[in-house]
Scaffold this active site. Structure first.
Site, PDB file in Angstrom:
ATOM      1  N   CYS A 267       0.845  -1.191   0.000  1.00 19.60           N
ATOM      2  CA  CYS A 267       0.000   0.000   0.000  1.00 19.60           C
ATOM      3  C   CYS A 267       0.886   1.249   0.000  1.00 19.60           C
ATOM      4  CB  CYS A 267      -0.953   0.089   1.183  1.00 19.60           C
ATOM      5  SG  CYS A 267      -2.125  -1.248   1.269  1.00 19.60           S
TER       6      CYS A 267
ATOM      7  N   ARG B 163       4.182  -0.346  -4.648  1.00 20.30           N
ATOM      8  CA  ARG B 163       3.889  -0.898  -3.321  1.00 20.30           C
ATOM      9  C   ARG B 163       2.612  -1.723  -3.303  1.00 20.30           C
ATOM     10  NH1 ARG B 163       6.846   1.607   0.662  1.00 20.30           N
ATOM     11  NH2 ARG B 163       5.381   0.823   2.196  1.00 20.30           N
TER      12      ARG B 163
ATOM     13  N   TRP C   1      -2.644  -2.818  -1.735  1.00 11.35           N
ATOM     14  CA  TRP C   1      -2.354  -4.241  -1.875  1.00 11.35           C
ATOM     15  C   TRP C   1      -3.284  -4.909  -0.882  1.00 11.35           C
ATOM     16  CZ3 TRP C   1      -0.556  -8.351   1.126  1.00 11.35           C
ATOM     17  CH2 TRP C   1      -0.108  -9.473   0.405  1.00 11.35           C
TER      18      TRP C   1
ATOM     19  N   ASN D 216      -2.207   1.649   5.646  1.00 11.58           N
ATOM     20  CA  ASN D 216      -1.295   0.596   5.191  1.00 11.58           C
ATOM     21  C   ASN D 216      -1.031  -0.290   6.395  1.00 11.58           C
ATOM     22  OD1 ASN D 216       0.788  -0.914   4.030  1.00 11.58           O
ATOM     23  ND2 ASN D 216       2.349   0.574   4.605  1.00 11.58           N
ATOM     24  N   GLY D 217      -1.134  -1.611   6.229  1.00  7.96           N
ATOM     25  CA  GLY D 217      -0.862  -2.516   7.348  1.00  7.96           C
ATOM     26  C   GLY D 217      -2.069  -3.373   7.660  1.00  7.96           C
TER      27      GLY D 217
ATOM     28  N   GLU E 235      18.049 -17.532  -6.746  1.00  9.38           N
ATOM     29  CA  GLU E 235      17.610 -16.209  -7.208  1.00  9.38           C
ATOM     30  C   GLU E 235      17.061 -16.289  -8.645  1.00  9.38           C
ATOM     31  OE1 GLU E 235      16.926 -13.295  -6.354  1.00  9.38           O
ATOM     32  OE2 GLU E 235      17.425 -11.876  -7.938  1.00  9.38           O
TER      33      GLU E 235
ATOM     34  N   LYS F 175      13.204 -15.272  -9.503  1.00 11.36           N
ATOM     35  CA  LYS F 175      12.898 -14.183 -10.425  1.00 11.36           C
ATOM     36  C   LYS F 175      11.994 -14.685 -11.544  1.00 11.36           C
ATOM     37  CE  LYS F 175      14.134 -11.530  -8.783  1.00 11.36           C
ATOM     38  NZ  LYS F 175      14.815 -10.750  -7.741  1.00 11.36           N
TER      39      LYS F 175
ATOM     40  N   GLU G 246       8.413 -15.322 -10.233  1.00 14.05           N
ATOM     41  CA  GLU G 246       7.803 -14.081  -9.795  1.00 14.05           C
ATOM     42  C   GLU G 246       7.230 -13.248 -10.948  1.00 14.05           C
ATOM     43  OE1 GLU G 246      10.929 -11.790  -7.974  1.00 14.05           O
ATOM     44  OE2 GLU G 246       9.482 -10.509  -6.966  1.00 14.05           O
TER      45      GLU G 246
ATOM     46  N   HIS H  64      20.076 -36.568  -4.958  1.00 16.66           N
ATOM     47  CA  HIS H  64      19.342 -36.961  -3.757  1.00 16.66           C
ATOM     48  C   HIS H  64      17.832 -36.780  -3.936  1.00 16.66           C
ATOM     49  CE1 HIS H  64      23.090 -37.464  -1.634  1.00 16.66           C
ATOM     50  NE2 HIS H  64      23.479 -36.292  -2.100  1.00 16.66           N
TER      51      HIS H  64
ATOM     52  N   LYS I  68       5.903  -4.475  -3.887  1.00 18.83           N
ATOM     53  CA  LYS I  68       7.346  -4.294  -3.703  1.00 18.83           C
ATOM     54  C   LYS I  68       7.754  -4.401  -2.243  1.00 18.83           C
ATOM     55  CE  LYS I  68      11.457  -2.890  -5.075  1.00 18.83           C
ATOM     56  NZ  LYS I  68      12.212  -3.995  -5.682  1.00 18.83           N
TER      57      LYS I  68
HETATM   58  C1  F6R Z   1      12.113 -10.665  -5.259  1.00 19.25           C
HETATM   59  C2  F6R Z   1      11.864  -9.638  -4.295  1.00 19.25           C
HETATM   60  C3  F6R Z   1      11.481 -10.034  -2.917  1.00 19.25           C
HETATM   61  C4  F6R Z   1      12.219  -9.147  -1.904  1.00 19.25           C
HETATM   62  C5  F6R Z   1      11.747  -9.452  -0.483  1.00 19.25           C
HETATM   63  C6  F6R Z   1      12.484  -8.637   0.550  1.00 19.25           C
HETATM   64  O1  F6R Z   1      12.458 -10.136  -6.500  1.00 19.25           O
HETATM   65  O2  F6R Z   1      11.947  -8.485  -4.599  1.00 19.25           O
HETATM   66  O3  F6R Z   1      11.717 -11.374  -2.679  1.00 19.25           O
HETATM   67  O4  F6R Z   1      13.585  -9.375  -2.028  1.00 19.25           O
HETATM   68  O5  F6R Z   1      10.377  -9.195  -0.382  1.00 19.25           O
HETATM   69  O6  F6R Z   1      12.346  -7.279   0.303  1.00 19.25           O
HETATM   70  P1  F6R Z   1      13.320  -6.214   0.956  1.00 19.25           P
HETATM   71  O7  F6R Z   1      14.673  -6.405   0.389  1.00 19.25           O
HETATM   72  O8  F6R Z   1      12.726  -4.894   0.618  1.00 19.25           O
HETATM   73  O9  F6R Z   1      13.301  -6.485   2.442  1.00 19.25           O
END
Ligand code: F6R
Length: 617
Positions: free
Chosen positions: A2, A27, A76, A102-103, A486, A490, A493, A509, A612
């Protein structure tokens, strides 16, 4: 999660709110809304499910009155689906007051039951509306004293919240409160702002104030007052935003993700900047902590998602250079398992946003247990650094795309710098190793640029051909293992393709059972120079999966001939020392994930179901 923006001043607030929301949309983008108080002291609002564009269309077809006091929200969804009705602002007191949030208000059912019993009614399924209705009740109970009513409300709420409120009887006043959720003030000339982060107002001012936990900000055109939840005045911490509005704009790139991948070289360079002195790594922010670093017996790094993977890479460097045992823990697991940390343990949190609730809670738990806490963070003035004993900022610049890319390479760089800084203090890293590492650091930005210039097009083409792929595996060993994780994260996601990352040695395994003819498998191949045994083992792993029909895409150093006969595709990265290779090897994987999502016609910046900054647990 949010995005929140508030404005008071002489200008029409609508444009300012919408522009602020556009910058905060990363966000959350389930719905958006605004409320303004017009010149006659009447409150007007508009809200719409869907992305901000839907709200823009709504305002174009059904405009609301102009007003110089306003609040805006991009959502969100948590409580209640992403519908028009559940969108914020929520109104109460005969639609004279508006609230955005937000929250999560954890005791909202109890409060709602109390208000329902008193005859109040609700329009939405949200927890936010409960706070709005409660504020309406308290406003009457406090004879129209909005600040007193707001204090009464926030003192009843449990959970995490940033709330902004305004009432049409008080034009020119916006109140904001925060508990475990972000809120910053922007200081203008004759106008002031509130925002979830500085992106909300950086276009108008770079002078900001950080608000502490359980504090309330009151902004008017003339000034700003900050109090605690009891109404006692408190000092807010001023800071200057180090980047300008253009840094948070696409600047001609097709997506923020494309722009941010292109900024990976600078992200690494800016993280190193000012941290190498007389041939040594010295992090000035950690001045005065030598004794602590010399004495600690263990380090625990907490983070989530991509940040946790950078922590896994960092573990190798800290153990190798500083010779301190490191545990990496998912922040959300750390807090709930009675962790064994105390004054001899350093808990490092790693977070791009500095607002991730899981990570924040882990830091608070570490503080409670008496551990020292260090935040490695990219966002100035964020909550996690403020809750920590020390902070090392990454200076990678604003990251807007939901999928983290440039922050990941900056995080690894930050952890490596920390490892060398502490290794120097503890005498575990020789001058020669220190100089070699500094040389590697200096070359990294140019090497990443080489990948972008020489391999990006080919990787995007490969992604295009693979647009129908249903499942992809990623393998790596040693520092290549977190890179495989990673790469898989990615891809899932942003392209919604099933992907898994494994340690290559783990394959036999169990996971090798997944391999069937045609399955694409990315393999991060370690440098043959620094780690010949490891290299040979990974080449054997490649042969094992190839024998079972996998389509192998190797990420290997330019000049690594041993891998050629066994791979279907080889994506080249420049030569680097074994510890530095992951910072290069991840770049093709970021490009690939973006390329595949683009090939599927998906929104790479705002993937479904995500936001985000994850500010709920
Ligand atoms: C993946 C991604 C998330 C963040 C995670 C932590 O691309 O962006 O997995 O890495 O939500 O976010 P931060 O770094 O803001 O604590």
């Amino acid at each position: 999660m949010c995005g929140i923006v508030g404005y008071v001043g002489p200008r029409d607030s609508q444009d300012i709110l919408i522009a602020g929301l556009a910058r905060l949309e990363y966000r959350g983008y389930d719905s958006a809304g605004i409320a303004v108080i017009d010149g006659d002291g009447s409150l007007h609002s508009a809200k719409k499910a869907g992305k901000l564009a839907m709200l823009r269309d709504e305002l174009a077809s059904s405009p609301i009155a102009a007003g110089t006091t306003g609040i805006g929200h991009t959502r969100w969804a948590t409580h209640g689906g992403p519908t028009d009705v559940n969108a914020h602002p929520h109104l109460a007191d005969d639609d004279k007051l508006a609230v955005i949030h937000n929250g999560i208000i954890e005791n909202f059912s109890e409060l709602k039951a109390e208000l329902l019993a008193e005859g109040y009614t609700f329009r939405s399924e949200t927890d936010t509306e409960v706070s709005a209705v409660l504020l309406g009740r308290e406003y009457s109970a406090h004879d129209g004293d909005l600040a007193a009513a707001f204090r009464a409300v926030v003192n009843r709420l449990e959970g995490a919240f940033t709330l902004l409120v305004m009432h049409q009887d008080h034009p020119g006043l916006v109140l904001g409160a925060r508990r475990n959720s972000p809120l910053v003030i922007g200081l203008g000339e004759g106008e002031n702002f509130l925002g979830s982060d500085v992106a909300a107002f950086v276009e108008h001012t770079r002078n900001a104030l950080a608000i502490g936990q359980d504090q309330i900000a009151a902004i008017t055109p003339e000034g700003v007052e900050v109090t605690d939840f009891a109404g006692n005045p408190v000092e807010a911490e001023p800071f200057e935003v180090k980047w300008d509005a253009t840094a948070a704009e696409k600047g001609g790139w097709p997506s923020f993700m494309a722009k941010e991948i292109s900024e990976e070289p600078e992200a690494v360079a800016n993280t190193i900047l000012g941290r190498v002195h007389d041939g040594k790594v010295v992090i000035p922010e950690l001045d005065g902590m030598d004794e602590l670093f010399a004495g600690i017996s263990r380090i625990v790094i907490v983070g989530a998602g991509t940040a946790a993977y950078s922590a896994l890479v960092g573990k190798y460097a800290i153990e190798q250079w500083a010779r301190i045992p490191v545990d990496v823990e998912l922040a959300h697991e750390f807090r709930y398992r009675d962790p064994l940390v105390g004054p001899d343990v350093l808990v490092i949190s790693i977070s791009q946003s500095g607002e991730t609730m899981d990570t924040l809670m882990a830091v608070k738990e570490a503080n409670r247990l008496g551990a020292k806490t260090l935040s490695i963070c990219n966002t100035q003035g964020a909550t996690i650094p403020r809750e920590s004993d020390a902070v090392v900022y990454l200076h990678a610049g604003p990251e807007v795309a939901v999928a983290s890319t440039k922050a990941f390479v900056a995080q690894i760089t930050g952890l490596y710098l920390f490892a060398l800084h502490v290794g120097r203090i503890r005498g575990t890293v020789s001058a020669e190793v220190q100089s070699e590492a500094i040389r590697e650091f200096a070359d990294l930005p140019e090497k990443i640029r080489w990948i972008l210039e020489n391999e990006q097009e080919r990787i995007e083409q490969l992604a295009h051909w693979m647009a129908d792929t249903r499942s992809v595996l990623f393998l790596g060993r040693h520092v290549g293992y977190p890179i495989a994780l990673e790469g898989a994260l990615k891809l899932k996601e942003i392209s919604y393709i099933h992907a898994e990352g494994f340690a290559a040695g783990e394959l036999k395994h169990g996971p090798i059972a997944l391999v069937e003819p045609g399955l694409p498998v990315f393999v991060v191949v370690p440098s043959p120079s620094g780690a010949p045994t490891l290299h040979a083992k990974v080449v054997s792993n490649i042969q094992e999966i190839r024998a079972r029909g996998a389509r192998v895409i190797a990420i290997a150093e330019a000049g690594d001939a041993a891998v050629l006969p066994h791979a279907d595709e080889v994506l080249r990265i420049p030569l680097a020392g074994p510890l530095f290779e992951p910072i290069l090897a991840v770049v093709p994987l970021h490009i690939f994930a973006m390329g595949l999502a683009n090939a599927k016609g998906l929104d790479v910046d705002q993937p479904r179901n995500l936001a985000k900054s994850v500010t709920v647990e």
